[in-house]
Scaffold this motif. Structure first.
Motif, PDB file in Angstrom:
ATOM      1  N   ASP A  47      12.826  19.051  -0.782  1.00 36.60           N
ATOM      2  CA  ASP A  47      11.754  19.951  -0.318  1.00 36.60           C
ATOM      3  C   ASP A  47      10.392  19.275  -0.433  1.00 36.60           C
ATOM      4  OD1 ASP A  47      13.316  22.429   0.132  1.00 36.60           O
ATOM      5  OD2 ASP A  47      13.844  22.037  -1.962  1.00 36.60           O
ATOM      6  N   LEU A  48      10.321  18.228  -1.264  1.00 35.71           N
ATOM      7  CA  LEU A  48       9.050  17.498  -1.439  1.00 35.71           C
ATOM      8  C   LEU A  48       9.365  16.111  -2.018  1.00 35.71           C
ATOM      9  CD1 LEU A  48       5.716  18.904  -2.648  1.00 35.71           C
ATOM     10  CD2 LEU A  48       6.589  16.947  -3.887  1.00 35.71           C
ATOM     11  N   ILE A  49       8.534  15.132  -1.627  1.00 36.14           N
ATOM     12  CA  ILE A  49       8.735  13.773  -2.156  1.00 36.14           C
ATOM     13  C   ILE A  49       7.451  13.284  -2.815  1.00 36.14           C
ATOM     14  CG2 ILE A  49       9.347  11.372  -1.602  1.00 36.14           C
ATOM     15  CD1 ILE A  49      10.805  12.445   0.875  1.00 36.14           C
ATOM     16  N   LEU A  50       7.587  12.771  -4.049  1.00 33.90           N
ATOM     17  CA  LEU A  50       6.471  12.099  -4.731  1.00 33.90           C
ATOM     18  C   LEU A  50       6.731  10.606  -4.586  1.00 33.90           C
ATOM     19  CD1 LEU A  50       6.318  14.277  -7.944  1.00 33.90           C
ATOM     20  CD2 LEU A  50       4.589  14.162  -6.160  1.00 33.90           C
ATOM     21  N   LEU A  51       5.812   9.908  -3.944  1.00 27.40           N
ATOM     22  CA  LEU A  51       6.084   8.546  -3.506  1.00 27.40           C
ATOM     23  C   LEU A  51       5.013   7.585  -4.006  1.00 27.40           C
ATOM     24  CD1 LEU A  51       8.072   7.107  -1.549  1.00 27.40           C
ATOM     25  CD2 LEU A  51       6.552   7.748   0.320  1.00 27.40           C
ATOM     26  N   ASP A  52       5.456   6.591  -4.749  1.00 26.51           N
ATOM     27  CA  ASP A  52       4.526   5.551  -5.206  1.00 26.51           C
ATOM     28  C   ASP A  52       4.164   4.666  -4.009  1.00 26.51           C
ATOM     29  OD1 ASP A  52       3.090   3.854  -6.893  1.00 26.51           O
ATOM     30  OD2 ASP A  52       4.838   2.606  -7.329  1.00 26.51           O
ATOM     31  N   TRP A  53       2.979   4.052  -4.058  1.00 22.13           N
ATOM     32  CA  TRP A  53       2.529   3.187  -2.948  1.00 22.13           C
ATOM     33  C   TRP A  53       3.148   1.799  -3.063  1.00 22.13           C
ATOM     34  CZ3 TRP A  53      -2.101   4.164   0.378  1.00 22.13           C
ATOM     35  CH2 TRP A  53      -2.349   3.104   1.247  1.00 22.13           C
ATOM     36  N   MET A  54       2.890   1.142  -4.218  1.00 23.62           N
ATOM     37  CA  MET A  54       3.329  -0.252  -4.390  1.00 23.62           C
ATOM     38  C   MET A  54       4.725  -0.279  -5.003  1.00 23.62           C
ATOM     39  SD  MET A  54       0.788  -2.139  -3.387  1.00 23.62           S
ATOM     40  CE  MET A  54       0.992  -3.731  -4.153  1.00 23.62           C
ATOM     41  N   MET A  55       5.711  -0.623  -4.167  1.00 23.86           N
ATOM     42  CA  MET A  55       7.088  -0.683  -4.690  1.00 23.86           C
ATOM     43  C   MET A  55       7.810  -1.870  -4.086  1.00 23.86           C
ATOM     44  SD  MET A  55       8.521   3.195  -4.726  1.00 23.86           S
ATOM     45  CE  MET A  55       8.094   3.524  -3.024  1.00 23.86           C
ATOM     46  N   PRO A  56       8.856  -2.346  -4.764  1.00 20.47           N
ATOM     47  CA  PRO A  56       9.635  -3.429  -4.167  1.00 20.47           C
ATOM     48  C   PRO A  56      10.405  -2.947  -2.932  1.00 20.47           C
ATOM     49  CG  PRO A  56      10.573  -2.748  -6.287  1.00 20.47           C
ATOM     50  CD  PRO A  56       9.307  -1.988  -6.105  1.00 20.47           C
ATOM     51  N   ARG A  57      10.752  -3.892  -2.111  1.00 19.21           N
ATOM     52  CA  ARG A  57      11.523  -3.678  -0.868  1.00 19.21           C
ATOM     53  C   ARG A  57      10.720  -2.948   0.210  1.00 19.21           C
ATOM     54  NH1 ARG A  57      17.433  -2.255  -3.281  1.00 19.21           N
ATOM     55  NH2 ARG A  57      17.759  -4.225  -4.350  1.00 19.21           N
ATOM     56  N   LEU A  58      10.499  -1.657   0.031  1.00 21.52           N
ATOM     57  CA  LEU A  58       9.689  -0.917   1.000  1.00 21.52           C
ATOM     58  C   LEU A  58       8.539  -0.253   0.261  1.00 21.52           C
ATOM     59  CD1 LEU A  58      12.115   1.121   3.300  1.00 21.52           C
ATOM     60  CD2 LEU A  58      10.582  -0.703   4.000  1.00 21.52           C
ATOM     61  N   THR A  59       7.319  -0.367   0.802  1.00 23.76           N
ATOM     62  CA  THR A  59       6.178   0.285   0.138  1.00 23.76           C
ATOM     63  C   THR A  59       6.178   1.783   0.466  1.00 23.76           C
ATOM     64  OG1 THR A  59       4.681   0.007   1.996  1.00 23.76           O
ATOM     65  CG2 THR A  59       4.804  -1.816   0.394  1.00 23.76           C
ATOM     66  N   GLY A  60       5.397   2.542  -0.280  1.00 20.69           N
ATOM     67  CA  GLY A  60       5.300   3.977  -0.040  1.00 20.69           C
ATOM     68  C   GLY A  60       4.893   4.318   1.390  1.00 20.69           C
ATOM     69  N   PRO A  61       3.807   3.702   1.907  1.00 19.20           N
ATOM     70  CA  PRO A  61       3.417   4.020   3.286  1.00 19.20           C
ATOM     71  C   PRO A  61       4.511   3.689   4.306  1.00 19.20           C
ATOM     72  CG  PRO A  61       1.613   2.965   2.135  1.00 19.20           C
ATOM     73  CD  PRO A  61       2.794   2.918   1.217  1.00 19.20           C
ATOM     74  N   GLU A  62       5.256   2.599   4.052  1.00 21.04           N
ATOM     75  CA  GLU A  62       6.349   2.256   4.988  1.00 21.04           C
ATOM     76  C   GLU A  62       7.449   3.315   4.943  1.00 21.04           C
ATOM     77  OE1 GLU A  62       6.034  -2.633   4.906  1.00 21.04           O
ATOM     78  OE2 GLU A  62       7.175  -1.600   3.376  1.00 21.04           O
ATOM     79  N   VAL A  63       7.766   3.777   3.748  1.00 23.22           N
ATOM     80  CA  VAL A  63       8.775   4.837   3.605  1.00 23.22           C
ATOM     81  C   VAL A  63       8.285   6.091   4.321  1.00 23.22           C
ATOM     82  CG1 VAL A  63       9.937   6.370   1.957  1.00 23.22           C
ATOM     83  CG2 VAL A  63       9.650   3.952   1.411  1.00 23.22           C
ATOM     84  N   CYS A  64       7.013   6.406   4.086  1.00 26.25           N
ATOM     85  CA  CYS A  64       6.441   7.626   4.669  1.00 26.25           C
ATOM     86  C   CYS A  64       6.500   7.584   6.201  1.00 26.25           C
ATOM     87  CB  CYS A  64       4.999   7.768   4.177  1.00 26.25           C
ATOM     88  SG  CYS A  64       4.348   9.389   4.413  1.00 26.25           S
ATOM     89  N   ARG A  65       6.141   6.428   6.742  1.00 23.51           N
ATOM     90  CA  ARG A  65       6.153   6.286   8.195  1.00 23.51           C
ATOM     91  C   ARG A  65       7.575   6.493   8.738  1.00 23.51           C
ATOM     92  NH1 ARG A  65       3.685   1.591   8.399  1.00 23.51           N
ATOM     93  NH2 ARG A  65       1.629   2.480   8.185  1.00 23.51           N
ATOM     94  N   GLN A  66       8.551   5.902   8.063  1.00 24.57           N
ATOM     95  CA  GLN A  66       9.938   6.044   8.531  1.00 24.57           C
ATOM     96  C   GLN A  66      10.417   7.485   8.400  1.00 24.57           C
ATOM     97  OE1 GLN A  66      12.910   3.141   7.844  1.00 24.57           O
ATOM     98  NE2 GLN A  66      11.447   1.546   7.252  1.00 24.57           N
ATOM     99  N   LEU A  67       9.988   8.165   7.333  1.00 25.44           N
ATOM    100  CA  LEU A  67      10.374   9.575   7.160  1.00 25.44           C
ATOM    101  C   LEU A  67       9.841  10.419   8.316  1.00 25.44           C
ATOM    102  CD1 LEU A  67       9.619  10.058   3.335  1.00 25.44           C
ATOM    103  CD2 LEU A  67      11.887  10.107   4.410  1.00 25.44           C
ATOM    104  N   ARG A  68       8.603  10.109   8.704  1.00 24.56           N
ATOM    105  CA  ARG A  68       7.987  10.891   9.785  1.00 24.56           C
ATOM    106  C   ARG A  68       8.633  10.621  11.141  1.00 24.56           C
ATOM    107  NH1 ARG A  68       7.027  13.725   6.283  1.00 24.56           N
ATOM    108  NH2 ARG A  68       5.068  14.003   5.199  1.00 24.56           N
TER     109      ARG A  68
END
Lengths: 123, 354
Positions: A47-68
């Motif tokens: 129902d909600l995701i708390l997402l760090d920005w700087m992470m290994p493999r995929l960054t938070g913004p990259e994850v967010c973009r793919q989710l959208r």
């Protein structure tokens, strides 16, 4: 019971948020990098995701973009957690589709209020 | 021959015995380390969830963890976990953690650990005291600024910055000139961390009782922290400090602070100071102040045979607004001194405007 996915490579933050969110009555799942976080988001449909920005493999913004970009996760509220607090970073964070933004070091109490507000809005 | 052979055998036996002893010692050390790590992991496995659960509560009792945190190992584990968490938290949860550390005696332990023989222990103690914002540890952290180990001195300076108390500023400035000095970058960041409240002690740092390095850093930081109440002291330093780096830093600070009464002294520095770096800093500062009040000085500096100063004056005139740009355009259209610098600056403006 709302389901919340916490994706952060910092074990302290992951565990602290888990305890806090579980205590508040949420169902909590955690992942420690962007790639497994994205997979968990697809599988769990939180129902909600708390997402760090700087992470290994995929960054938070990259994850967010793919989710959208994906129908199933396009509308899941996302809060970005990051030490990048410059104006341009905040703009970049929102541009990827994040719904809210929390700068580290952060106040867990403030974060809880934002989680509640976002969940109430997305209802 | 037999004596030689028996001597050889004896040496061989001795070497073998030595090797066996060494192997045994290594194995014992490894076993001890593994046992210590396992004990540490066991203790942490008990303390960590208790601490996180404690932090998850709205109004926890600081003595709630008394049963879990018993013994030195548990105390050390709590200290390590809390030190990591403190840097990641702000707000009430951070205060909750600080109260817990205080109630569990961890901060007092850390104060005592500032006297440990090993530098790692002293540096860690300083880190924790700073992260916890434990003001009572000001004397210990101030003492560590003179520690024999450079990493401990730097940790103490950073910790004093995190305490965010202006009373730490004199000691931090003093550490720049000590026989065992703290690097200027570390001191600068620590004082910036203290924030605008550091302005009053920084103004005192301009006094000639301090070294040139301390005075220059004080001036620079006053500009960064917006210490407008110190404008008078900065004007005084600009006009009379014996070191050019201090006068230049004072000029830059006045430009950043933006007090109108600093225009005449900045113009005076631009026209009369013997140092090229002070003149350039004054030109930049007049540009930052804007308006037309510094025009006379900047126009004269634009015609200076010192190319670097003329360029700086041209840039400053652009910062002054449309009237400054118009003055540059008029100069650029002539063959007078300053016209090449005016054309160069306007040339840089045009692509930006386009």
């Amino acid at each position: 019971m709302a389901r919340i996915l916490v994706v952060d490579d910092d074990a302290d933050i992951r565990d602290m948020l888990s305890f806090k969110l579980a205590k508040a009555g949420y169902e909590v799942h955690t992942e420690e990098d962007g790639e497994t976080g994205l997979a968990a988001a697809r599988e769990l449909q939180p129902d909600l995701i708390l997402l760090d920005w700087m992470m290994p493999r995929l960054t938070g913004p990259e994850v967010c973009r793919q989710l959208r970009d994906e129908e199933a996760t396009a509308r899941v509220p996302v809060i970005l957690l990051t030490a990048k607090a410059q104006e341009a970073d905040v703009q970049r964070g929102f541009a990827t589709g994040a719904d809210d933004y929390i700068a580290k070091p952060f106040s867990p109490r403030e974060l809880m209020s934002r989680v509640q507000a976002l969940l109430a809005r997305s209802g | 021959m037999t004596r030689v052979a028996s001597g050889f055998v004896a040496a061989l036996v001795a070497i073998t015995a030595l090797l066996v002893l060494l192997a045994l010692a290594t194995a014992v050390r490894k076993a001890m380390r593994e046992s210590r790590d396992r004990r540490h992991a066991r203790v942490e496995a008990a303390v960590r969830p208790a601490l996180l659960s404690y932090l998850a509560e709205d109004e926890p009792d600081p003595h709630e963890l008394d049963e879990v945190v018993q013994g030195r190992a548990a105390g050390r584990s709590l200290q390590e976990l809390a030190a990591g968490l403190l840097t990641k938290l702000r707000g009430e949860d951070r205060r909750v953690l600080e109260r817990l550390l205080d109630a569990q005696g961890v901060l007092d332990q850390a104060r005592r650990r500032t006297r440990r023989p090993g530098p790692v222990g002293r540096a860690r103690a300083a880190d924790l005291l700073g992260a916890a914002g434990y003001e009572a540890a000001l004397p210990e952290l101030t003492r560590l600024l003179r520690d024999r180990d450079p990493d401990v001195r730097a940790a103490a300076a950073r910790a004093l910055g995190k305490l965010a108390v202006p009373s730490a500023v004199p000691a931090l400035l003093g550490s720049l000139d000590a026989r065992r000095a703290v690097p200027a970058g570390v001191v600068t960041m620590a004082i910036l961390h203290i924030g605008p409240e550091a302005a009053a002690p920084l103004a005192d740092g301009l006094s000639l009782d301090h070294s040139g390095t301390a005075r220059a850093i004080s001036a620079e930081l006053l500009g960064r922290l917006g210490g407008f109440q110190a404008a008078g002291r900065l004007i005084e330093a600009l006009g009379s400090d014996p070191e050019e780096r201090v006068r230049a830093a004072a000029a830059r600070a006045l430009g950043r602070i933006g007090v109108p009464r600093s225009v005449p002294p900045l113009e005076a520095a631009l026209m009369q100071d013997a140092s090229a770096s002070v003149k350039q800093a004054a030109a930049w500062a007049l540009g930052e102040l804007g308006g037309t009040r510094g025009f006379a000085g900047l126009t004269a500096a634009l015609r200076s045979p010192d190319h670097a100063l003329a360029r700086r004056a041209a840039d400053a005139l652009v910062s002054c607004g449309p009237l400054g740009v118009a003055l540059l355009q008029r100069t650029a259209a002539t063959d007078e001194p300053g016209s090449p610098e005016a054309r160069e600056t306007l040339g840089r403006l045009e692509p930006a405007a386009a």
